[in-house]
Design a protein around this motif. Sequence first.
Motif, PDB file in Angstrom:
ATOM      1  N   ILE A 412       0.948  -1.263  -0.203  1.00 58.14           N
ATOM      2  CA  ILE A 412       0.039  -0.063   0.030  1.00 58.14           C
ATOM      3  C   ILE A 412       0.761   1.252   0.019  1.00 58.14           C
ATOM      4  O   ILE A 412       1.951   1.416   1.122  1.00 58.14           O
ATOM      5  CB  ILE A 412      -0.823   0.165   1.236  1.00 58.14           C
ATOM      6  CG1 ILE A 412      -1.845  -1.141   1.102  1.00 58.14           C
ATOM      7  CG2 ILE A 412      -1.748   1.366   1.102  1.00 58.14           C
ATOM      8  CD1 ILE A 412      -2.815  -1.477   2.268  1.00 58.14           C
ATOM      9  N   THR A 413       0.509   2.204  -0.941  1.00 54.65           N
ATOM     10  CA  THR A 413       1.116   3.351  -0.934  1.00 54.65           C
ATOM     11  C   THR A 413       0.607   4.192  -0.388  1.00 54.65           C
ATOM     12  O   THR A 413      -0.579   4.746  -0.565  1.00 54.65           O
ATOM     13  CB  THR A 413       1.591   3.874  -2.525  1.00 54.65           C
ATOM     14  OG1 THR A 413       2.222   2.904  -3.340  1.00 54.65           O
ATOM     15  CG2 THR A 413       2.156   5.344  -2.499  1.00 54.65           C
ATOM     16  N   VAL A 414       1.286   5.140   0.589  1.00 61.42           N
ATOM     17  CA  VAL A 414       0.808   6.223   1.402  1.00 61.42           C
ATOM     18  C   VAL A 414       1.332   7.441   1.226  1.00 61.42           C
ATOM     19  O   VAL A 414       2.414   7.743   1.262  1.00 61.42           O
ATOM     20  CB  VAL A 414       0.883   5.827   2.999  1.00 61.42           C
ATOM     21  CG1 VAL A 414       0.257   6.778   3.687  1.00 61.42           C
ATOM     22  CG2 VAL A 414       0.383   4.671   3.457  1.00 61.42           C
ATOM     23  N   ASP A 415       0.413   8.374   0.880  1.00 60.54           N
ATOM     24  CA  ASP A 415       0.756   9.880   0.721  1.00 60.54           C
ATOM     25  C   ASP A 415       0.491  10.666   1.845  1.00 60.54           C
ATOM     26  O   ASP A 415      -0.560  10.975   2.339  1.00 60.54           O
ATOM     27  CB  ASP A 415       0.016  10.610  -0.601  1.00 60.54           C
ATOM     28  CG  ASP A 415       0.364   9.722  -2.027  1.00 60.54           C
ATOM     29  OD1 ASP A 415       1.359   9.435  -2.091  1.00 60.54           O
ATOM     30  OD2 ASP A 415      -0.587   9.900  -2.769  1.00 60.54           O
ATOM     31  N   VAL A 416       1.578  10.850   2.433  1.00 60.23           N
ATOM     32  CA  VAL A 416       1.878  11.604   3.987  1.00 60.23           C
ATOM     33  C   VAL A 416       1.478  13.226   3.587  1.00 60.23           C
ATOM     34  O   VAL A 416       2.396  13.952   2.980  1.00 60.23           O
ATOM     35  CB  VAL A 416       2.832  11.421   4.622  1.00 60.23           C
ATOM     36  CG1 VAL A 416       2.848  12.108   6.048  1.00 60.23           C
ATOM     37  CG2 VAL A 416       2.897   9.835   4.772  1.00 60.23           C
ATOM     38  N   VAL A 417       0.553  13.704   4.076  1.00 60.22           N
ATOM     39  CA  VAL A 417       0.242  15.249   3.892  1.00 60.22           C
ATOM     40  C   VAL A 417      -0.105  15.718   5.198  1.00 60.22           C
ATOM     41  O   VAL A 417      -0.778  15.576   6.044  1.00 60.22           O
ATOM     42  CB  VAL A 417      -1.080  15.445   2.978  1.00 60.22           C
ATOM     43  CG1 VAL A 417      -1.262  16.895   2.859  1.00 60.22           C
ATOM     44  CG2 VAL A 417      -0.958  14.760   1.588  1.00 60.22           C
ATOM     45  N   GLY A 418       0.664  16.993   5.608  1.00 63.07           N
ATOM     46  CA  GLY A 418       0.620  17.710   6.926  1.00 63.07           C
ATOM     47  C   GLY A 418      -0.314  18.792   6.628  1.00 63.07           C
ATOM     48  O   GLY A 418      -0.385  19.473   5.665  1.00 63.07           O
ATOM     49  N   GLN A 419      -1.358  18.828   7.542  1.00 65.31           N
ATOM     50  CA  GLN A 419      -2.554  19.861   7.327  1.00 65.31           C
ATOM     51  C   GLN A 419      -2.584  20.555   8.769  1.00 65.31           C
ATOM     52  O   GLN A 419      -2.624  20.113   9.638  1.00 65.31           O
ATOM     53  CB  GLN A 419      -3.721  19.276   6.959  1.00 65.31           C
ATOM     54  CG  GLN A 419      -3.960  18.382   5.485  1.00 65.31           C
ATOM     55  CD  GLN A 419      -3.866  19.543   4.542  1.00 65.31           C
ATOM     56  OE1 GLN A 419      -3.685  20.615   4.621  1.00 65.31           O
ATOM     57  NE2 GLN A 419      -4.325  19.097   3.177  1.00 65.31           N
ATOM     58  N   PRO A 420      -2.944  21.904   8.501  1.00 62.40           N
ATOM     59  CA  PRO A 420      -3.156  22.863   9.928  1.00 62.40           C
ATOM     60  C   PRO A 420      -4.519  22.203  10.498  1.00 62.40           C
ATOM     61  O   PRO A 420      -5.401  21.735   9.735  1.00 62.40           O
ATOM     62  CB  PRO A 420      -3.454  24.120   9.536  1.00 62.40           C
ATOM     63  CG  PRO A 420      -2.585  24.176   8.191  1.00 62.40           C
ATOM     64  CD  PRO A 420      -2.698  22.904   7.504  1.00 62.40           C
ATOM     65  N   TRP A 421      -4.450  22.375  11.667  1.00 66.36           N
ATOM     66  CA  TRP A 421      -5.788  21.706  12.373  1.00 66.36           C
ATOM     67  C   TRP A 421      -7.153  22.286  11.890  1.00 66.36           C
ATOM     68  O   TRP A 421      -8.092  21.596  11.402  1.00 66.36           O
ATOM     69  CB  TRP A 421      -5.691  22.167  13.968  1.00 66.36           C
ATOM     70  CG  TRP A 421      -7.100  21.730  14.700  1.00 66.36           C
ATOM     71  CD1 TRP A 421      -7.692  22.597  15.482  1.00 66.36           C
ATOM     72  CD2 TRP A 421      -7.721  20.408  14.746  1.00 66.36           C
ATOM     73  NE1 TRP A 421      -8.886  22.092  15.849  1.00 66.36           N
ATOM     74  CE2 TRP A 421      -8.834  20.505  15.574  1.00 66.36           C
ATOM     75  CE3 TRP A 421      -7.238  19.165  14.296  1.00 66.36           C
ATOM     76  CZ2 TRP A 421      -9.690  19.565  15.772  1.00 66.36           C
ATOM     77  CZ3 TRP A 421      -8.200  17.960  14.584  1.00 66.36           C
ATOM     78  CH2 TRP A 421      -9.313  18.287  15.274  1.00 66.36           C
ATOM     79  N   LEU A 422      -7.188  23.507  11.653  1.00 67.79           N
ATOM     80  CA  LEU A 422      -8.425  24.133  11.114  1.00 67.79           C
ATOM     81  C   LEU A 422      -8.736  23.794   9.741  1.00 67.79           C
ATOM     82  O   LEU A 422      -9.835  23.579   9.395  1.00 67.79           O
ATOM     83  CB  LEU A 422      -8.460  25.801  11.224  1.00 67.79           C
ATOM     84  CG  LEU A 422      -8.396  26.392  12.492  1.00 67.79           C
ATOM     85  CD1 LEU A 422      -8.310  27.831  12.596  1.00 67.79           C
ATOM     86  CD2 LEU A 422      -9.570  25.909  13.539  1.00 67.79           C
ATOM     87  N   THR A 423      -7.744  23.341   8.722  1.00 66.27           N
ATOM     88  CA  THR A 423      -7.930  22.824   7.407  1.00 66.27           C
ATOM     89  C   THR A 423      -8.584  21.565   7.814  1.00 66.27           C
ATOM     90  O   THR A 423      -9.456  21.034   6.914  1.00 66.27           O
ATOM     91  CB  THR A 423      -6.467  22.903   6.809  1.00 66.27           C
ATOM     92  OG1 THR A 423      -6.312  24.110   6.487  1.00 66.27           O
ATOM     93  CG2 THR A 423      -6.753  22.316   5.415  1.00 66.27           C
TER      94      THR A 423
END
Length: 560
Positions: A412-423
């Motif tokens: 399984i390929t996982v794209d890791v994305v950081g997002q601000p909490w409100l987003t």
Amino acid sequence: MDVSFQKRKAIGRSVIATAVIVILVVVGVGAYYVFAPGAGQTTTGTPASGTLSLTFANVPNADPAKGSDEASSAALANLYDSLVFPTSSGTIQKDLATDWTVSTDGLTYTFTIRQGVAFHNGDALTASDVVYSLNRLISVGQGYSYLFSPYVSTVTAPNANTVVIQLKKTFGPFLSALVRLYVVDQKLVSAHYVNSTASSNGDYGSTWLLTHDAGSGAYQMSSANLESNMVIQAYSGYWNGTLANQPGKVNMIGSSDSSTVHALFTSGQIQITDQWQPYSNVQALSQLKGAKLVTIPTVNEFYLMIDTAKAPTDDIYVRQAMSYAFNYSAVINNIFPGSKPSAGPVPSALPGHNSNIPASSQNLALAQQAIQKSKYYGKLDSHPVTYWWVTQVPSEQKMALQFASDMQKIGITVDVVGQPWLTVVANLAAESSSPNVVSITDGASYFEAGSVLQSRYTTPSQGTWEQNEWLHNSSLDSMIFSALSTLDQTQRFQQYNTIQQQIYNQFPTVYAFDVYEARAYYPTVVNWYAANGHPIVLLGYNFYFRDFQFYPSQLTALFG
């Protein structure tokens, strides 16, 4: 044993308990003694000068109809009063409600409201404010409204000191849930509606309440900058009095950035760190002169919420494989030390947890077997999994990368994305904008498993930050609400057990670990009941600042 803490908590509040003097409470794997003294008298002492400062993941949303995360819950507990108040023993105490009766069918609750309580602007708090606050919470439909909207039929005030709440159906833990009904000044809030019309209350004053308060709690808002911090100050007119050495002011800083927290703590500008710091950072800070590391149990759990409606995680075998492939031990040992393995959808320390569900553990052989049964097997490259982590919590990135590495082992390929909490919050409002996986910490709003089951796994919680699973399961909804409607606690807990097993069997979530908060603080500067073995484990209530003792002179002694 800090007996004085529990005595302070009982001032002006009658303890709802039998005549038991000492109760032994077990939280997780630890135990501590809790004293339950009778009601005392209102005491007036001089709050400490200076400002207690600490960090949270975000600036609080101080609207009682919207705020529900840790920072917001902590602010609400201080700015507002509720009908009842939680204790470290898992019981509730009288607060604004001095007495109540319940009808034999469990549908009608009649409360006597405390007299002589003044809001921060001097307005008298009456039963009509309680009525307005509950109706407003349900109408806005956010925050802790999910605890009441399925059950409350009507709420009325026959006179200035009486509130009658009529339920549509029985709700076993109703009294416990009332810790989340924060009472606002109807007159003041109504005067600040935006875009109201003859037929609409507009924003119900929500915009104004972000930077002002309309409460009667032990603290009142001094200032609020939605980008940085909120400052609250002790309310001299508090009905239960002020206490000697309680913090005169508290600065709630909305930042968990490691470098920022490190700089603030090492210079003494904050005295307690947030729970989101990397453990290595907390360890290093605790080695500073006068500092200490403390680990505090909670009824929170760290979840990887899986979207069950979006490819490829709409396939139960993909979700099952992910659950087995994840290296839980690596996360607990290396990223969140001190935490404990989870065992299903409800935190293990919470009453009503199903003890028959096994603790989460990695099993790559079972993961391989599961992924081979998936309809996506052989074409997983065409269906990468999107994983969101919250950027305000740096340790979550390490966990996300661990997850991605583990999933590679089963294709399984996982794209890791950081997002601000409100987003994250904004995007979880719609199924179309939700990711395959998002990591959150969530926990009980009151002391029962049903609290978590309702907030995490029922249809009404879809579209909130507490659910990314998008289960659309009306049968599960019926089971959960049926359990919550059961008045007999033994029967209710049996139903909780069945529900937990059913959820567990569908693999909608990776149950990462039960949260134990690790924080650094200066014990000679701040005497903190939660760090002294008396946590009130409901979200936000470890920060009821009236029961802190703050010594600015000790801060001067450490930092000059």
